[in-house]
Design a protein around this motif. Structure first.
Motif, PDB file in Angstrom:
ATOM      1  N   MET A   1     -21.582   7.016  15.818  1.00 26.25           N
ATOM      2  CA  MET A   1     -20.460   6.338  16.445  1.00 26.25           C
ATOM      3  C   MET A   1     -19.180   6.689  15.683  1.00 26.25           C
ATOM      4  N   GLU A   2     -18.131   6.929  16.434  1.00 27.14           N
ATOM      5  CA  GLU A   2     -16.849   7.298  15.874  1.00 27.14           C
ATOM      6  C   GLU A   2     -16.106   6.047  15.373  1.00 27.14           C
ATOM      7  N   ASN A   3     -15.313   6.207  14.303  1.00 28.09           N
ATOM      8  CA  ASN A   3     -14.511   5.087  13.810  1.00 28.09           C
ATOM      9  C   ASN A   3     -13.457   4.710  14.836  1.00 28.09           C
ATOM     10  N   SER A   4     -13.164   3.429  14.897  1.00 22.93           N
ATOM     11  CA  SER A   4     -12.190   2.924  15.851  1.00 22.93           C
ATOM     12  C   SER A   4     -10.773   3.310  15.438  1.00 22.93           C
ATOM     13  N   GLN A   5     -10.074   3.921  16.375  1.00 26.68           N
ATOM     14  CA  GLN A   5      -8.678   4.284  16.131  1.00 26.68           C
ATOM     15  C   GLN A   5      -7.817   3.023  16.045  1.00 26.68           C
ATOM     16  N   LEU A   6      -8.168   2.016  16.822  1.00 25.94           N
ATOM     17  CA  LEU A   6      -7.406   0.771  16.825  1.00 25.94           C
ATOM     18  C   LEU A   6      -7.514   0.046  15.489  1.00 25.94           C
ATOM     19  N   VAL A   7      -8.704   0.046  14.892  1.00 28.41           N
ATOM     20  CA  VAL A   7      -8.890  -0.583  13.581  1.00 28.41           C
ATOM     21  C   VAL A   7      -8.045   0.141  12.526  1.00 28.41           C
ATOM     22  N   ALA A   8      -7.995   1.463  12.606  1.00 26.24           N
ATOM     23  CA  ALA A   8      -7.189   2.231  11.646  1.00 26.24           C
ATOM     24  C   ALA A   8      -5.706   1.892  11.776  1.00 26.24           C
ATOM     25  N   ILE A   9      -5.239   1.725  13.003  1.00 21.92           N
ATOM     26  CA  ILE A   9      -3.833   1.378  13.233  1.00 21.92           C
ATOM     27  C   ILE A   9      -3.543  -0.016  12.673  1.00 21.92           C
ATOM     28  N   ILE A  10      -4.403  -0.965  12.971  1.00 23.27           N
ATOM     29  CA  ILE A  10      -4.214  -2.336  12.483  1.00 23.27           C
ATOM     30  C   ILE A  10      -4.238  -2.377  10.957  1.00 23.27           C
ATOM     31  N   THR A  11      -5.116  -1.593  10.342  1.00 23.61           N
ATOM     32  CA  THR A  11      -5.188  -1.537   8.880  1.00 23.61           C
ATOM     33  C   THR A  11      -3.866  -1.059   8.290  1.00 23.61           C
ATOM     34  N   ARG A  12      -3.271  -0.035   8.883  1.00 25.35           N
ATOM     35  CA  ARG A  12      -1.987   0.478   8.396  1.00 25.35           C
ATOM     36  C   ARG A  12      -0.875  -0.554   8.577  1.00 25.35           C
ATOM     37  N   LEU A  13      -0.852  -1.205   9.730  1.00 28.54           N
ATOM     38  CA  LEU A  13       0.176  -2.226   9.980  1.00 28.54           C
ATOM     39  C   LEU A  13       0.006  -3.417   9.041  1.00 28.54           C
ATOM     40  N   ASP A  14      -1.238  -3.812   8.812  1.00 28.10           N
ATOM     41  CA  ASP A  14      -1.520  -4.941   7.925  1.00 28.10           C
ATOM     42  C   ASP A  14      -1.095  -4.630   6.492  1.00 28.10           C
ATOM     43  N   ALA A  15      -1.307  -3.392   6.058  1.00 31.73           N
ATOM     44  CA  ALA A  15      -0.889  -2.990   4.707  1.00 31.73           C
ATOM     45  C   ALA A  15       0.627  -3.095   4.557  1.00 31.73           C
ATOM     46  N   MET A  16       1.346  -2.797   5.622  1.00 29.09           N
ATOM     47  CA  MET A  16       2.804  -2.920   5.580  1.00 29.09           C
ATOM     48  C   MET A  16       3.202  -4.379   5.371  1.00 29.09           C
ATOM     49  N   ALA A  17       2.543  -5.273   6.104  1.00 30.63           N
ATOM     50  CA  ALA A  17       2.874  -6.695   6.033  1.00 30.63           C
ATOM     51  C   ALA A  17       2.484  -7.311   4.691  1.00 30.63           C
ATOM     52  N   LYS A  18       1.422  -6.795   4.075  1.00 24.18           N
ATOM     53  CA  LYS A  18       0.937  -7.364   2.821  1.00 24.18           C
ATOM     54  C   LYS A  18       1.591  -6.759   1.584  1.00 24.18           C
ATOM     55  N   SER A  19       2.476  -5.819   1.767  1.00 27.22           N
ATOM     56  CA  SER A  19       3.163  -5.199   0.639  1.00 27.22           C
ATOM     57  C   SER A  19       3.979  -6.235  -0.126  1.00 27.22           C
ATOM     58  N   ASP A  20       4.037  -6.092  -1.432  1.00 31.04           N
ATOM     59  CA  ASP A  20       4.813  -7.006  -2.272  1.00 31.04           C
ATOM     60  C   ASP A  20       6.313  -6.727  -2.225  1.00 31.04           C
ATOM     61  N   SER A  21       6.674  -5.619  -1.625  1.00 33.81           N
ATOM     62  CA  SER A  21       8.074  -5.217  -1.566  1.00 33.81           C
ATOM     63  C   SER A  21       8.846  -6.072  -0.561  1.00 33.81           C
ATOM     64  N   ASP A  22      10.099  -6.341  -0.874  1.00 39.23           N
ATOM     65  CA  ASP A  22      10.977  -7.057   0.051  1.00 39.23           C
ATOM     66  C   ASP A  22      11.735  -6.082   0.953  1.00 39.23           C
ATOM     67  N   GLU A  23      11.490  -4.784   0.766  1.00 34.35           N
ATOM     68  CA  GLU A  23      12.179  -3.765   1.548  1.00 34.35           C
ATOM     69  C   GLU A  23      11.399  -3.441   2.819  1.00 34.35           C
ATOM     70  N   VAL A  24      12.088  -2.898   3.794  1.00 35.91           N
ATOM     71  CA  VAL A  24      11.466  -2.497   5.052  1.00 35.91           C
ATOM     72  C   VAL A  24      10.471  -1.370   4.771  1.00 35.91           C
ATOM     73  N   GLN A  25       9.256  -1.536   5.287  1.00 34.27           N
ATOM     74  CA  GLN A  25       8.199  -0.532   5.152  1.00 34.27           C
ATOM     75  C   GLN A  25       8.199   0.331   6.411  1.00 34.27           C
ATOM     76  N   VAL A  26       8.032   1.663   6.252  1.00 36.66           N
ATOM     77  CA  VAL A  26       8.049   2.572   7.391  1.00 36.66           C
ATOM     78  C   VAL A  26       6.797   3.440   7.372  1.00 36.66           C
ATOM     79  N   ARG A  27       6.182   3.619   8.543  1.00 42.71           N
ATOM     80  CA  ARG A  27       5.024   4.504   8.698  1.00 42.71           C
ATOM     81  C   ARG A  27       5.232   5.361   9.936  1.00 42.71           C
ATOM     82  N   ARG A  28       4.749   6.597   9.844  1.00 42.70           N
ATOM     83  CA  ARG A  28       4.794   7.511  10.978  1.00 42.70           C
ATOM     84  C   ARG A  28       3.399   7.629  11.581  1.00 42.70           C
TER      85      ARG A  28
END
Length: 77
Positions: A1-28
């Motif tokens: 079974m292939e890994n879920s693309q949606l889970v990978a996207i959510i993981t990246r977005l969640d990492a942005m929200a959980k960052s300790d930085s007060d600056e805007v986080q950007v991902r491509r």
């Protein structure tokens, strides 16, 4: 079974929200080496802003699930 693309996207977005930085986080987000979208997370407003690279339209989300679904659709084209 292939890994879920949606889970990978959510993981990246969640990492942005959980960052300790007060600056805007950007991902491509790319598909086959072509940049499809760019997401910025603003910790002061808890919002994600998605810019579609082809049309330069911007969409703002305050819900991680809605942002992830929109990115998934963008990458699925």
């Amino acid at each position: 079974m292939e890994n879920s693309q949606l889970v990978a996207i959510i993981t990246r977005l969640d990492a942005m929200a959980k960052s300790d930085s007060d600056e805007v986080q950007v991902r491509r987000f790319e598909k086959n080496g072509s940049e499809r979208g760019q997401v910025a997370y603003d910790p002061t407003t808890n919002t994600y802003t998605l810019e579609e690279m082809q049309t330069h339209q911007k969409f703002e989300f305050d819900d991680i699930d809605l942002a992830a679904i929109e990115i998934f659709d963008l990458l699925d084209d």
